[in-house]
Design a protein around this motif. Sequence first.
Motif, PDB file in Angstrom:
ATOM      1  N   LEU A  13       1.061  -1.311  -0.104  1.00  0.00           N
ATOM      2  CA  LEU A  13       0.390   0.478   0.622  1.00  0.00           C
ATOM      3  C   LEU A  13       0.853   1.549  -0.364  1.00  0.00           C
ATOM      4  CD1 LEU A  13      -2.100  -1.066   2.759  1.00  0.00           C
ATOM      5  CD2 LEU A  13      -3.697  -0.566   0.653  1.00  0.00           C
ATOM      6  N   GLN A  14       2.353   1.622   0.472  1.00  0.00           N
ATOM      7  CA  GLN A  14       3.018   2.252   0.727  1.00  0.00           C
ATOM      8  C   GLN A  14       3.580   2.527  -0.934  1.00  0.00           C
ATOM      9  OE1 GLN A  14       4.713   3.139   4.601  1.00  0.00           O
ATOM     10  NE2 GLN A  14       3.950   0.863   4.762  1.00  0.00           N
ATOM     11  N   GLY A  15       3.792   1.616  -1.176  1.00  0.00           N
ATOM     12  CA  GLY A  15       4.492   1.218  -2.594  1.00  0.00           C
ATOM     13  C   GLY A  15       6.083   1.834  -3.125  1.00  0.00           C
ATOM     14  N   THR A  16       6.566   1.778  -2.999  1.00  0.00           N
ATOM     15  CA  THR A  16       7.998   2.326  -2.988  1.00  0.00           C
ATOM     16  C   THR A  16       8.568   1.081  -3.534  1.00  0.00           C
ATOM     17  OG1 THR A  16       9.464   2.273  -1.216  1.00  0.00           O
ATOM     18  CG2 THR A  16       8.040   4.263  -1.701  1.00  0.00           C
ATOM     19  N   LEU A  17       9.727   1.456  -4.727  1.00  0.00           N
ATOM     20  CA  LEU A  17       9.830   0.060  -5.003  1.00  0.00           C
ATOM     21  C   LEU A  17      10.573  -0.207  -4.471  1.00  0.00           C
ATOM     22  CD1 LEU A  17      11.781   1.104  -8.214  1.00  0.00           C
ATOM     23  CD2 LEU A  17       9.897   0.465  -8.533  1.00  0.00           C
ATOM     24  N   GLN A  18      10.927  -0.098  -3.370  1.00  0.00           N
ATOM     25  CA  GLN A  18      11.280  -1.040  -2.017  1.00  0.00           C
ATOM     26  C   GLN A  18      10.825  -1.725  -1.236  1.00  0.00           C
ATOM     27  OE1 GLN A  18      15.414  -2.081  -1.200  1.00  0.00           O
ATOM     28  NE2 GLN A  18      13.996  -3.246   0.196  1.00  0.00           N
ATOM     29  N   ASP A  19       9.237  -0.831  -1.493  1.00  0.00           N
ATOM     30  CA  ASP A  19       8.520  -1.681  -0.646  1.00  0.00           C
ATOM     31  C   ASP A  19       7.763  -2.322  -1.316  1.00  0.00           C
ATOM     32  OD1 ASP A  19       8.293   0.121   1.401  1.00  0.00           O
ATOM     33  OD2 ASP A  19       6.904   1.876   0.799  1.00  0.00           O
ATOM     34  N   LEU A  20       7.693  -2.709  -2.636  1.00  0.00           N
ATOM     35  CA  LEU A  20       7.647  -3.286  -3.249  1.00  0.00           C
ATOM     36  C   LEU A  20       8.507  -4.841  -3.290  1.00  0.00           C
ATOM     37  CD1 LEU A  20       5.867  -1.671  -6.476  1.00  0.00           C
ATOM     38  CD2 LEU A  20       4.618  -2.540  -5.152  1.00  0.00           C
ATOM     39  N   MET A  21       9.592  -4.860  -3.369  1.00  0.00           N
ATOM     40  CA  MET A  21      10.792  -5.702  -3.306  1.00  0.00           C
ATOM     41  C   MET A  21      10.044  -6.869  -1.521  1.00  0.00           C
ATOM     42  SD  MET A  21      14.233  -4.171  -4.535  1.00  0.00           S
ATOM     43  CE  MET A  21      14.798  -5.718  -4.199  1.00  0.00           C
ATOM     44  N   ARG A  72      -1.190  12.810   2.187  1.00  0.00           N
ATOM     45  CA  ARG A  72      -1.732  12.883   3.898  1.00  0.00           C
ATOM     46  C   ARG A  72      -1.576  11.725   4.295  1.00  0.00           C
ATOM     47  NH1 ARG A  72      -6.412  14.132   3.422  1.00  0.00           N
ATOM     48  NH2 ARG A  72      -6.039  16.659   3.553  1.00  0.00           N
ATOM     49  N   TYR A  73      -1.540  10.608   3.505  1.00  0.00           N
ATOM     50  CA  TYR A  73      -1.640   9.095   3.943  1.00  0.00           C
ATOM     51  C   TYR A  73      -0.076   8.258   3.648  1.00  0.00           C
ATOM     52  CZ  TYR A  73      -6.249  10.497   5.526  1.00  0.00           C
ATOM     53  OH  TYR A  73      -7.247  10.941   6.681  1.00  0.00           O
ATOM     54  N   GLY A  74       0.855   8.617   2.899  1.00  0.00           N
ATOM     55  CA  GLY A  74       1.699   8.401   2.427  1.00  0.00           C
ATOM     56  C   GLY A  74       1.757   7.287   1.404  1.00  0.00           C
ATOM     57  N   LEU A  75       0.502   7.742   0.949  1.00  0.00           N
ATOM     58  CA  LEU A  75       0.339   6.855  -0.593  1.00  0.00           C
ATOM     59  C   LEU A  75       1.557   7.037  -1.668  1.00  0.00           C
ATOM     60  CD1 LEU A  75      -3.704   6.741  -0.370  1.00  0.00           C
ATOM     61  CD2 LEU A  75      -1.790   5.303   0.155  1.00  0.00           C
ATOM     62  N   LYS A  76       2.696   6.632  -1.651  1.00  0.00           N
ATOM     63  CA  LYS A  76       3.768   7.123  -2.215  1.00  0.00           C
ATOM     64  C   LYS A  76       3.508   6.064  -4.156  1.00  0.00           C
ATOM     65  CE  LYS A  76       7.479   7.191   1.393  1.00  0.00           C
ATOM     66  NZ  LYS A  76       6.206   6.626   2.695  1.00  0.00           N
ATOM     67  N   HIS A  77       2.843   5.269  -3.857  1.00  0.00           N
ATOM     68  CA  HIS A  77       2.432   4.314  -5.595  1.00  0.00           C
ATOM     69  C   HIS A  77       1.316   5.400  -5.655  1.00  0.00           C
ATOM     70  CE1 HIS A  77       2.164   1.743  -8.735  1.00  0.00           C
ATOM     71  NE2 HIS A  77       0.957   1.691  -8.017  1.00  0.00           N
ATOM     72  N   GLN A  78       0.741   5.854  -5.218  1.00  0.00           N
ATOM     73  CA  GLN A  78      -0.408   6.889  -6.053  1.00  0.00           C
ATOM     74  C   GLN A  78      -0.136   7.882  -6.195  1.00  0.00           C
ATOM     75  OE1 GLN A  78      -3.798   4.797  -6.327  1.00  0.00           O
ATOM     76  NE2 GLN A  78      -2.552   3.784  -5.808  1.00  0.00           N
TER      77      GLN A  78
END
Length: 355
Positions: free
Chosen positions: A154-162, A335-341
């Motif tokens: 849900l946070q969605g950075t490339l590192q998050d996805l890994m 506001r909610y840290g939705l980096k992928h969005q």
Amino acid sequence: MASVRRWTGREAGLLRQALRMSVRAYAAHLGVGIRTVSKWEKLGTTTCPWPDTQAILDTALARSDGTAQARFEQLLDASPGRQSTGTPSLTIADHETWTEDLERIVVCLDRQDFAFAATLLERWLGPVQPRDLDDRGLYLYGRSLVLSGDLRRLQGTLQDLMTAKRLYSDAHDVFAELDIPRRAAQIELSLAVVTEMAGRLTPAATLYQQLTDDQRLGSADRARALLWIGTALAKDGRNEFAIQVMGQAAERFEDLDEPEDWATAQQKLALAYRGVGDLTRALAYIDTARSNGRFETPLQRVQIDTAHGHILLTDPATRSAGHAVLDRASDTATRYGLKHQLRSIKTVRNSEEYT
């Protein structure tokens, strides 16, 4: 930050000291009786707060400032009876508390309260070793891994996805060991989503295709896999084919009486029609989605606003309105840290600058 796997009167009393509150002020802070706080401190490790109060203590610790948290950790380390760093033997009460925490994590993720969800997950994933768990504990451990993967996705950075991919893979191993095929298949669906989010559209579409007829999944999950094939196709520029696939998925959701998924399908169809240049149908489908979907969570609101803004931005006559809608989506995502969005919104803006 120090975490408490299970609160006893000892930890509850140490938190009061860390917050530097009187018994009366601490009781008011937590919303419990003064006698309750006094009992905790008198009985120490021989008493445990009720599950609802355990949750209140979790929240009080998570929301305390860094100085108080550091004091609490120091008091824990210095206090007799400090919990062992090895895996404790879990009781039935531990299993019940863990289950309640998982339910709370699901709510936190829906609300995009990532910090508190991470605190609750660390409470269990930190000290527990899966090799020491019985089947019930191992099941809860697997669910915790899945939710931790959801948190990262849900946070969605490339590192998050890994990291999400690793967590999902570990959870898949757990449910395969427990011989729970439905859970394993649902994780495979999540892995396909991560593959798509990482930009690997063809492998993602292949994975979705394999799952559309997978009998380990329920009918709604198979329909979602079909819809997400269309999503991957649309992102790859194959919008006409995507429209056909998404239309089939929407029909399945209607037959299954899944209104929220049906509204999501309308949203994705709107973007596909935008992709083929049919803005009239695109606006009609996005209006249908907005009228029929609830869009209660921040993520849902960002997704529908991003889709709507993308369509409005395509027409010079509505471009200004499109930027306004995207501004609103960007504010919510920030506001909610939705980096992928946020990356998606940036991509939408950049793509329209050169058309």
